[in-house]
Write a protein that holds these residues in place. Structure first.
Motif, PDB file in Angstrom:
ATOM      1  N   UNK A  80     -16.185  -6.090 -11.767  1.00 57.60           N
ATOM      2  CA  UNK A  80     -16.475  -5.828 -13.176  1.00 57.60           C
ATOM      3  C   UNK A  80     -15.384  -4.970 -13.809  1.00 57.60           C
ATOM      4  N   UNK A  81     -14.868  -4.016 -13.047  1.00 62.24           N
ATOM      5  CA  UNK A  81     -13.773  -3.186 -13.547  1.00 62.24           C
ATOM      6  C   UNK A  81     -12.524  -4.037 -13.751  1.00 62.24           C
ATOM      7  N   UNK A  82     -12.210  -4.886 -12.791  1.00 60.08           N
ATOM      8  CA  UNK A  82     -11.059  -5.792 -12.938  1.00 60.08           C
ATOM      9  C   UNK A  82     -11.204  -6.662 -14.182  1.00 60.08           C
ATOM     10  N   UNK A  83     -12.386  -7.213 -14.382  1.00 59.78           N
ATOM     11  CA  UNK A  83     -12.617  -8.093 -15.520  1.00 59.78           C
ATOM     12  C   UNK A  83     -12.462  -7.355 -16.840  1.00 59.78           C
ATOM     13  N   UNK A  84     -12.928  -6.098 -16.889  1.00 62.98           N
ATOM     14  CA  UNK A  84     -12.872  -5.318 -18.122  1.00 62.98           C
ATOM     15  C   UNK A  84     -11.463  -4.826 -18.424  1.00 62.98           C
ATOM     16  N   UNK A  85     -10.762  -4.355 -17.408  1.00 65.31           N
ATOM     17  CA  UNK A  85      -9.471  -3.685 -17.616  1.00 65.31           C
ATOM     18  C   UNK A  85      -8.306  -4.670 -17.607  1.00 65.31           C
ATOM     19  N   UNK A  86      -8.359  -5.671 -16.712  1.00 65.28           N
ATOM     20  CA  UNK A  86      -7.258  -6.619 -16.606  1.00 65.28           C
ATOM     21  C   UNK A  86      -5.960  -5.958 -16.196  1.00 65.28           C
ATOM     22  N   UNK A  87      -4.875  -6.315 -16.852  1.00 64.27           N
ATOM     23  CA  UNK A  87      -3.562  -5.768 -16.489  1.00 64.27           C
ATOM     24  C   UNK A  87      -3.216  -4.487 -17.232  1.00 64.27           C
ATOM     25  N   UNK A  88      -4.133  -4.023 -18.097  1.00 62.14           N
ATOM     26  CA  UNK A  88      -3.924  -2.759 -18.803  1.00 62.14           C
ATOM     27  C   UNK A  88      -3.156  -2.858 -20.097  1.00 62.14           C
ATOM     28  N   UNK A  89      -2.739  -4.071 -20.474  1.00 60.08           N
ATOM     29  CA  UNK A  89      -1.895  -4.215 -21.667  1.00 60.08           C
ATOM     30  C   UNK A  89      -2.616  -3.759 -22.938  1.00 60.08           C
ATOM     31  N   UNK A  90      -3.947  -3.817 -22.935  1.00 54.17           N
ATOM     32  CA  UNK A  90      -4.713  -3.369 -24.104  1.00 54.17           C
ATOM     33  C   UNK A  90      -4.440  -1.908 -24.420  1.00 54.17           C
ATOM     34  N   UNK A  91      -4.106  -1.131 -23.388  1.00 55.82           N
ATOM     35  CA  UNK A  91      -3.827   0.300 -23.564  1.00 55.82           C
ATOM     36  C   UNK A  91      -2.330   0.607 -23.495  1.00 55.82           C
ATOM     37  N   UNK A  92      -1.498  -0.404 -23.388  1.00 57.03           N
ATOM     38  CA  UNK A  92      -0.072  -0.179 -23.231  1.00 57.03           C
ATOM     39  C   UNK A  92       0.300   0.339 -21.855  1.00 57.03           C
ATOM     40  N   UNK A  93      -0.498  -0.013 -20.850  1.00 54.06           N
ATOM     41  CA  UNK A  93      -0.293   0.452 -19.485  1.00 54.06           C
ATOM     42  C   UNK A  93      -0.069  -0.725 -18.540  1.00 54.06           C
ATOM     43  N   UNK A  94       0.607  -0.436 -17.432  1.00 55.82           N
ATOM     44  CA  UNK A  94       0.685  -1.398 -16.333  1.00 55.82           C
ATOM     45  C   UNK A  94      -0.331  -0.965 -15.282  1.00 55.82           C
ATOM     46  N   UNK A  95      -1.343  -1.799 -15.052  1.00 56.05           N
ATOM     47  CA  UNK A  95      -2.430  -1.414 -14.163  1.00 56.05           C
ATOM     48  C   UNK A  95      -2.500  -2.349 -12.966  1.00 56.05           C
ATOM     49  N   UNK A  96      -2.569  -1.746 -11.767  1.00 59.34           N
ATOM     50  CA  UNK A  96      -2.835  -2.509 -10.556  1.00 59.34           C
ATOM     51  C   UNK A  96      -4.049  -1.906  -9.855  1.00 59.34           C
ATOM     52  N   UNK A  97      -4.416  -2.484  -8.712  1.00 55.11           N
ATOM     53  CA  UNK A  97      -5.683  -2.138  -8.084  1.00 55.11           C
ATOM     54  C   UNK A  97      -5.511  -1.888  -6.591  1.00 55.11           C
ATOM     55  N   UNK A  98      -6.362  -0.993  -6.067  1.00 52.17           N
ATOM     56  CA  UNK A  98      -6.464  -0.759  -4.632  1.00 52.17           C
ATOM     57  C   UNK A  98      -7.934  -0.906  -4.262  1.00 52.17           C
ATOM     58  N   UNK A  99      -8.231  -1.807  -3.322  1.00 46.30           N
ATOM     59  CA  UNK A  99      -9.619  -2.091  -2.956  1.00 46.30           C
ATOM     60  C   UNK A  99     -10.075  -1.215  -1.800  1.00 46.30           C
ATOM     61  N   UNK A 100     -11.252  -0.613  -1.958  1.00 40.51           N
ATOM     62  CA  UNK A 100     -11.898   0.141  -0.888  1.00 40.51           C
ATOM     63  C   UNK A 100     -12.921  -0.762  -0.213  1.00 40.51           C
TER      64      UNK A 100
END
Length: 237
Positions: free
Chosen positions: A60-80
């Motif tokens: 759900x977080x991945x779906x909401x945030x995506x790549x972060x471009x909406x905030x002008x950020x580069x976003x990646x993920x680390x899975x626990x």
């Protein structure tokens, strides 16, 4: 500047709100989630890259945030795959990080300047810098200090002053040297290890607005106060 947001917990203390939503996505006010506020703040303060450490309902977080471009950020993920504590997720991505970076919980509402904290951490040269906040506890009883079955000190209904961790940290790679990736590592364990190594953490004392949304009462308070605190949290948004 790089920030890691810890967003993998189950939010057990915040149930029933977190039964179907991860805690960072619970809504605050009518427009924002907690995570939306944090990402907006990081972008406003000059951060460019963010890693989201996700676990429970992470899709759900991945779906909401995506790549972060909406905030002008580069976003990646680390899975626990399993709970790793506060610092355990950082060990998994250490090779992807700069020498100094920000680590923070994904359930914090504050007007702390994250860039100023990270700059102060770099300047101090400590392996870990902890943002701290003043708290007071009023004791409703007379407090006795005893020794060898005798009262040696007495205070009537004292107030105890102390400082707590805000869940926001400046961290250097060298603080995590020697720990095995994939194994749990808590904030408490790291602090105790640094003290044992005679490399004490630094402090970033803060006296602005801070609320850790860990319980339903805290969440209700955040929503009740949001119209008042929004200008503090989201300057210009």
């Amino acid at each position: 500047m790089h920030a890691i947001i810890l967003a993998g917990g189950k939010g057990v203390r915040l149930r029933p709100y977190t039964t179907r939503l991860p805690k960072p996505l619970v809504p605050i006010g009518d427009e924002f989630s907690i995570l939306d506020i944090i990402l907006t703040q990081l972008s406003q303060r000059g951060f460019e890259q963010v890693t989201l450490a996700i676990g429970y309902l992470g899709h759900l977080i991945r779906s909401y945030v995506g790549d972060g471009s909406r905030w002008g950020l580069e976003i990646d993920y680390a899975n626990e795959e399993h709970p790793l504590g506060t610092m355990g997720p950082v060990l998994q991505i250490l090779d992807r990080l700069p020498e100094d970076f920000l680590v923070m919980n994904g359930d914090v509402l504050t007007d702390l300047d994250y860039a100023e904290l990270l700059d102060g951490h770099r300047a101090a040269g400590t392996p870990l810098t902890v943002a701290t906040y003043a708290r007071q506890v009023k004791i409703d009883f007379g407090v006795l200090t005893t020794r060898e079955r005798r009262v040696v000190k007495f205070a009537e209904k004292p107030t105890i002053d102390y400082r707590v961790s805000m869940g926001v940290y400046g961290l250097s790679k060298r603080a995590l040297t020697g720990y095995e990736p994939g194994t749990p590592l808590g904030f408490d364990e790291l602090v105790l290890d640094l003290l044992a190594r005679e490399e004490p953490p630094g402090e970033y004392a803060f006296d602005g607005y801070w609320l850790d949304i860990g319980r339903p009462d805290d969440y209700d308070r955040a929503n009740a106060e949001f119209d008042e605190i929004k200008p503090l949290l989201l300057k210009g948004a």
